[in-house]
Design a protein around this motif. Structure first.
Motif, PDB file in Angstrom:
ATOM      1  N   MET A 250      -3.607 -19.073   4.857  1.00  0.00           N
ATOM      2  CA  MET A 250      -3.627 -17.617   4.684  1.00  0.00           C
ATOM      3  C   MET A 250      -2.210 -17.090   4.522  1.00  0.00           C
ATOM      4  SD  MET A 250      -6.516 -16.512   7.486  1.00  0.00           S
ATOM      5  CE  MET A 250      -6.468 -14.787   7.012  1.00  0.00           C
ATOM      6  N   THR A 251      -2.071 -16.020   3.756  1.00  0.00           N
ATOM      7  CA  THR A 251      -0.783 -15.352   3.595  1.00  0.00           C
ATOM      8  C   THR A 251      -0.653 -14.249   4.634  1.00  0.00           C
ATOM      9  OG1 THR A 251      -0.558 -15.839   1.242  1.00  0.00           O
ATOM     10  CG2 THR A 251       0.608 -13.911   2.062  1.00  0.00           C
ATOM     11  N   GLN A 252       0.413 -14.295   5.409  1.00  0.00           N
ATOM     12  CA  GLN A 252       0.637 -13.306   6.453  1.00  0.00           C
ATOM     13  C   GLN A 252       1.322 -12.068   5.868  1.00  0.00           C
ATOM     14  OE1 GLN A 252      -0.522 -13.672   9.597  1.00  0.00           O
ATOM     15  NE2 GLN A 252      -1.395 -15.612   8.887  1.00  0.00           N
ATOM     16  N   LEU A 253       0.816 -10.913   6.214  1.00  0.00           N
ATOM     17  CA  LEU A 253       1.403  -9.652   5.742  1.00  0.00           C
ATOM     18  C   LEU A 253       2.293  -8.998   6.787  1.00  0.00           C
ATOM     19  CD1 LEU A 253      -1.698  -8.086   3.936  1.00  0.00           C
ATOM     20  CD2 LEU A 253       0.141  -9.456   2.940  1.00  0.00           C
ATOM     21  N   TYR A 254       2.089  -9.333   8.046  1.00  0.00           N
ATOM     22  CA  TYR A 254       2.876  -8.723   9.121  1.00  0.00           C
ATOM     23  C   TYR A 254       4.348  -9.099   8.963  1.00  0.00           C
ATOM     24  CZ  TYR A 254       4.536  -7.492  13.785  1.00  0.00           C
ATOM     25  OH  TYR A 254       5.236  -6.948  14.835  1.00  0.00           O
ATOM     26  N   GLU A 255       5.179  -8.087   8.741  1.00  0.00           N
ATOM     27  CA  GLU A 255       6.626  -8.224   8.552  1.00  0.00           C
ATOM     28  C   GLU A 255       7.005  -9.055   7.326  1.00  0.00           C
ATOM     29  OE1 GLU A 255       8.580  -9.346  12.171  1.00  0.00           O
ATOM     30  OE2 GLU A 255       8.297  -7.342  13.037  1.00  0.00           O
ATOM     31  N   ALA A 256       6.060  -9.339   6.448  1.00  0.00           N
ATOM     32  CA  ALA A 256       6.376 -10.020   5.190  1.00  0.00           C
ATOM     33  C   ALA A 256       7.176  -9.085   4.292  1.00  0.00           C
ATOM     34  CB  ALA A 256       5.098 -10.454   4.481  1.00  0.00           C
ATOM     35  N   VAL A 257       8.174  -9.620   3.602  1.00  0.00           N
ATOM     36  CA  VAL A 257       8.966  -8.829   2.666  1.00  0.00           C
ATOM     37  C   VAL A 257       8.257  -8.856   1.312  1.00  0.00           C
ATOM     38  CG1 VAL A 257      11.183  -8.550   1.509  1.00  0.00           C
ATOM     39  CG2 VAL A 257      11.102  -9.352   3.886  1.00  0.00           C
ATOM     40  N   VAL A 258       7.837  -7.677   0.858  1.00  0.00           N
ATOM     41  CA  VAL A 258       7.022  -7.563  -0.356  1.00  0.00           C
ATOM     42  C   VAL A 258       7.745  -6.697  -1.381  1.00  0.00           C
ATOM     43  CG1 VAL A 258       4.762  -6.958  -1.289  1.00  0.00           C
ATOM     44  CG2 VAL A 258       4.968  -7.668   1.113  1.00  0.00           C
ATOM     45  N   LEU A 259       7.909  -7.218  -2.586  1.00  0.00           N
ATOM     46  CA  LEU A 259       8.469  -6.466  -3.697  1.00  0.00           C
ATOM     47  C   LEU A 259       7.322  -5.993  -4.586  1.00  0.00           C
ATOM     48  CD1 LEU A 259      10.728  -5.451  -5.590  1.00  0.00           C
ATOM     49  CD2 LEU A 259      10.843  -7.779  -6.541  1.00  0.00           C
ATOM     50  N   ILE A 260       7.244  -4.677  -4.794  1.00  0.00           N
ATOM     51  CA  ILE A 260       6.173  -4.081  -5.612  1.00  0.00           C
ATOM     52  C   ILE A 260       6.796  -3.376  -6.800  1.00  0.00           C
ATOM     53  CG2 ILE A 260       4.200  -2.516  -5.666  1.00  0.00           C
ATOM     54  CD1 ILE A 260       4.108  -2.700  -2.604  1.00  0.00           C
ATOM     55  N   THR A 261       6.407  -3.757  -8.010  1.00  0.00           N
ATOM     56  CA  THR A 261       6.841  -3.023  -9.200  1.00  0.00           C
ATOM     57  C   THR A 261       5.802  -1.949  -9.531  1.00  0.00           C
ATOM     58  OG1 THR A 261       5.753  -4.464 -10.839  1.00  0.00           O
ATOM     59  CG2 THR A 261       7.944  -5.124 -10.055  1.00  0.00           C
ATOM     60  N   GLY A 262       6.235  -0.916 -10.241  1.00  0.00           N
ATOM     61  CA  GLY A 262       5.318   0.181 -10.576  1.00  0.00           C
ATOM     62  C   GLY A 262       4.787   0.885  -9.351  1.00  0.00           C
ATOM     63  N   ALA A 263       5.665   1.057  -8.350  1.00  0.00           N
ATOM     64  CA  ALA A 263       5.207   1.562  -7.048  1.00  0.00           C
ATOM     65  C   ALA A 263       4.867   3.044  -7.043  1.00  0.00           C
ATOM     66  CB  ALA A 263       6.261   1.269  -5.978  1.00  0.00           C
ATOM     67  N   SER A 264       5.241   3.782  -8.087  1.00  0.00           N
ATOM     68  CA  SER A 264       4.918   5.212  -8.152  1.00  0.00           C
ATOM     69  C   SER A 264       3.507   5.484  -8.658  1.00  0.00           C
ATOM     70  CB  SER A 264       5.909   5.943  -9.072  1.00  0.00           C
ATOM     71  OG  SER A 264       7.184   5.978  -8.508  1.00  0.00           O
ATOM     72  N   GLY A 265       2.909   4.497  -9.327  1.00  0.00           N
ATOM     73  CA  GLY A 265       1.599   4.707  -9.939  1.00  0.00           C
ATOM     74  C   GLY A 265       0.461   4.712  -8.945  1.00  0.00           C
ATOM     75  N   GLY A 266      -0.750   4.828  -9.468  1.00  0.00           N
ATOM     76  CA  GLY A 266      -1.919   4.914  -8.607  1.00  0.00           C
ATOM     77  C   GLY A 266      -2.112   3.686  -7.739  1.00  0.00           C
ATOM     78  N   PHE A 267      -2.127   2.511  -8.348  1.00  0.00           N
ATOM     79  CA  PHE A 267      -2.236   1.280  -7.573  1.00  0.00           C
ATOM     80  C   PHE A 267      -0.985   1.054  -6.731  1.00  0.00           C
ATOM     81  CE2 PHE A 267      -5.387  -0.922 -10.680  1.00  0.00           C
ATOM     82  CZ  PHE A 267      -6.450  -0.282 -10.063  1.00  0.00           C
ATOM     83  N   GLY A 268       0.177   1.412  -7.280  1.00  0.00           N
ATOM     84  CA  GLY A 268       1.425   1.221  -6.554  1.00  0.00           C
ATOM     85  C   GLY A 268       1.467   2.005  -5.253  1.00  0.00           C
ATOM     86  N   GLN A 269       0.991   3.238  -5.297  1.00  0.00           N
ATOM     87  CA  GLN A 269       0.971   4.051  -4.080  1.00  0.00           C
ATOM     88  C   GLN A 269      -0.008   3.487  -3.050  1.00  0.00           C
ATOM     89  OE1 GLN A 269       1.206   8.505  -4.721  1.00  0.00           O
ATOM     90  NE2 GLN A 269       0.994   7.870  -6.841  1.00  0.00           N
ATOM     91  N   GLU A 270      -1.151   2.998  -3.531  1.00  0.00           N
ATOM     92  CA  GLU A 270      -2.123   2.400  -2.604  1.00  0.00           C
ATOM     93  C   GLU A 270      -1.594   1.102  -2.008  1.00  0.00           C
ATOM     94  OE1 GLU A 270      -4.853   3.157  -1.054  1.00  0.00           O
ATOM     95  OE2 GLU A 270      -4.882   5.156  -1.930  1.00  0.00           O
ATOM     96  N   LEU A 271      -0.919   0.291  -2.822  1.00  0.00           N
ATOM     97  CA  LEU A 271      -0.306  -0.923  -2.290  1.00  0.00           C
ATOM     98  C   LEU A 271       0.721  -0.577  -1.225  1.00  0.00           C
ATOM     99  CD1 LEU A 271       0.163  -2.914  -5.623  1.00  0.00           C
ATOM    100  CD2 LEU A 271      -1.088  -3.757  -3.620  1.00  0.00           C
ATOM    101  N   THR A 272       1.521   0.440  -1.493  1.00  0.00           N
ATOM    102  CA  THR A 272       2.529   0.874  -0.528  1.00  0.00           C
ATOM    103  C   THR A 272       1.876   1.307   0.779  1.00  0.00           C
ATOM    104  OG1 THR A 272       4.046   1.583  -2.282  1.00  0.00           O
ATOM    105  CG2 THR A 272       4.367   2.542  -0.093  1.00  0.00           C
TER     106      THR A 272
END
Length: 271
Positions: A1-23
């Motif tokens: 499994m991939t751990q998300l707790y304190e994982a460093v995540v780079l998101i492109t297109g972060a202003s868009g609809g999916f980007g905001q939800e990912l954030t």
């Protein structure tokens, strides 16, 4: 499994609809985020709005990045390197779309689309995979589309970019699996994001009435399914019911899907 707790995540297109939800949803998982989009001011404004409601996680940086060129992708990579953090998860989410017959779309428009939708994920994956291989750890996520499984009139260039991203992701999976690097590709149906108001050209634009509201999916639910797919290291994620149906029809009843698509397109174009 991939751990998300304190994982460093780079998101492109972060202003868009999916980007905001990912954030929002990754902050709720206490991830450490590096966010990018072409307009840094808009990005910061939207991030601040999210952080008034979500108090967990952390935004390490908001970066301006124009991914429509090789130099723009390389510049983003170097900006991230200056932060002195290792990327655990790269999410290639940035994408653009337009609607129009293939020969009526200006070449500069569809060439830019190919750069943003396909070449940017390829370039960024190559850059960040090198670091992940050294660490023997990482996860690359590519946001494709169900249009990467079944093409549709008016979205020829968009489908080509998403078909290409699917093929790239499958090859990437085979190349990186021995280095403990996971690859996930996501194929959503049309969702209630700004991309639905994309630019239109030529003959199809004159008759197009737009996607009926009840067909569009909820981006929050799509991203929730996406995150579950990342956690469970799924190669292919179909995050909504319509995407699942189209995928199954394409595999097992392609002629039926063609007939259904013809009906859908006539309604979509007001025919």
């Amino acid at each position: 499994m991939t751990q998300l707790y304190e994982a460093v995540v780079l998101i492109t297109g972060a202003s868009g609809g999916f980007g905001q939800e990912l954030t929002r949803q990754l902050l709720e998982q206490s991830s450490q985020l590096i966010l990018t989009d072409i307009d840094e001011a808009i990005l910061r404004e939207r991030v601040e709005a999210i952080q008034t409601k979500v108090k967990t996680g952390n935004v390490l940086s908001c970066l301006s990045a124009d991914l429509s060129s090789r130099s723009g992708c390389e510049n983003l990579y170097h900006q991230v390197r200056t932060l002195n953090v290792s990327i655990d998860i790269l999410i290639n989410n940035a994408g653009i779309a337009f609607y129009g017959r293939m020969d009526e779309v200006p070449s500069e428009k569809w060439e830019r689309l190919m750069h943003v939708n396909l070449l940017a994920p390829m370039r960024l994956s190559a850059l960040f995979a090198t670091d992940m291989i050294t660490r023997q750890k990482g996860h690359i996520v590519n946001i494709s589309s169900v249009a990467g499984w079944s093409g549709m009139a008016g979205l020829t260039h968009y489908s080509a970019s998403k078909f290409g991203l699917r093929g790239f992701s499958e090859g990437l999976f085979d190349e990186l699996k021995d280095y403990n690097i996971k690859v996930t590709t996501v194929y959503p149906f049309f969702s209630r994001t700004p991309i639905l108001q994309c630019e239109r050209f030529g003959t199809f634009a004159k008759s197009n009435i737009g996607l009926p509201e009840h067909y569009a999916t909820d981006p929050a639910k799509v991203i929730n399914e996406t995150i579950q797919g990342i956690v469970h290291n799924k190669l292919h994620v179909f995050p909504d019911a319509m995407a699942k149906r189209i995928h199954l029809l394409k595999r097992y009843a392609p002629q039926l899907l063609d007939r259904i698509s013809d009906i859908f397109i006539r309604r979509f174009q007001g025919g």
